[in-house]
Write a protein that holds these residues in place. Structure first.
Motif, short mmCIF file in Angstrom:
data_model
loop_
_atom_site.label_atom_id
_atom_site.label_comp_id
_atom_site.label_asym_id
_atom_site.label_seq_id
_atom_site.Cartn_x
_atom_site.Cartn_y
_atom_site.Cartn_z
N ALA A 33 0.92 -1.44 -0.18
CA ALA A 33 -0.03 -0.03 0.05
C ALA A 33 0.92 1.20 -0.19
O ALA A 33 0.55 2.32 -0.58
N ARG A 37 0.76 4.07 -2.94
CA ARG A 37 0.65 5.35 -2.52
C ARG A 37 1.85 6.40 -3.35
O ARG A 37 1.70 7.22 -3.81
N VAL A 64 -2.22 -6.08 -1.94
CA VAL A 64 -3.02 -5.27 -0.78
C VAL A 64 -4.49 -6.10 -0.66
O VAL A 64 -4.92 -6.53 0.42
N THR A 94 -5.94 2.25 0.26
CA THR A 94 -5.56 2.06 -1.16
C THR A 94 -6.61 2.23 -2.36
O THR A 94 -6.38 2.73 -3.25
#
Length: 248
Positions: A33, A37, A64, A94
């Motif tokens: 995650a 990002r 994820v 996410t």
């Protein structure tokens, strides 16, 4: 981050020696995650849109929203809450990165932007909801076991109110998901994927939702045969509502 670097990290996180280890899976999801990002932040700085079909982003999202890893775990227990919340936090953060992605980072996206995201990222959103629904169901079971394990003096007002809040927010999430991921699905396959997750977890929701929330969910889904886009999805949602109705 380079493609090679991403896959090296993912390979390390997927060590078979730690199979069926919820804490390890949650940590791996958290790291994926963070990497996702960073990717989205880099794309946003360039004024571009995330490409979720690239092999590296697909791998990150797969780590994820790892339904297979979640379902391979042994039955839920109270101690799962220590890592389940971390995994679910990573999952929620996410999917919002691409579902709410807009031209101005941090700004609330408008309806046109949201519709574009649901069109461009519909497959990824459905996969995310499939995981989140199942993850929340496990979290609900573990949460109930955790609360039941507490001594009377440990059942503080804050804990009781927090748990009740979780039960209420779950009903809101399910209704929102039905509307966004099933009714608004651009592909029948995506509607079926999410509806199957709700069907498979129906017994959890039947007992976990508060009575007033069960009634509200049943009321709002009463006309689902008219708007659900796929016959299989309608059948699965009907199984879900039947489970809720049996409790009411």
């Amino acid at each position: 981050m380079s493609i090679v670097r991403i896959f090296i990290v993912l390979l390390a996180l997927a060590s078979p020696a730690l199979a069926q280890d919820g804490a390890h899976d949650a940590a791996a999801a958290g790291e994926a995650a963070r990497m996702f990002r960073a990717y989205v932040a880099g794309v946003a700085k360039k004024g571009e849109r995330p490409d979720l079909t690239r092999s590296e982003t697909t791998a990150l999202l797969g780590r994820v929203f790892d339904v297979e890893a979640l379902q391979a775990l042994p039955p839920a227990k109270a101690s799962d809450m220590s890592w389940l919340m971390d995994w679910m936090d990573a999952a929620n953060a996410t999917y919002k990165l691409f579902a709410l992605y807009g031209p101005k980072p941090g700004a609330q996206p408008d309806l046109a932007t949201l519709q574009r995201n649901m069109t461009d990222y519909g497959d990824q959103y459905a996969a995310a909801m499939n995981f989140v629904i199942r993850g929340m169901a496990r979290e609900a079971v573990a949460g109930q076991l955790f609360m039941a394990s507490l001594a009377p003096e440990q059942r503080t007002r804050i804990r009781e109110e927090g748990f009740t809040g979780f039960r209420r927010s779950t009903a809101e999430f399910i209704l929102t998901t039905v509307c966004a991921a099933i009714q608004g699905a651009g592909k029948s396959a995506n509607a079926r994927l999410v509806a199957a997750a709700i069907r498979d977890t129906r017994e959890v929701w039947a007992s976990f939702l508060l009575p007033q929330d069960r009634a509200r969910v049943l009321e709002q889904l009463a006309d689902l045969p008219r708007w659900a886009p796929d016959e299989t999805a309608r059948t699965d949602l009907a199984a879900f509502t039947a489970a809720l109705r049996a409790v009411n």
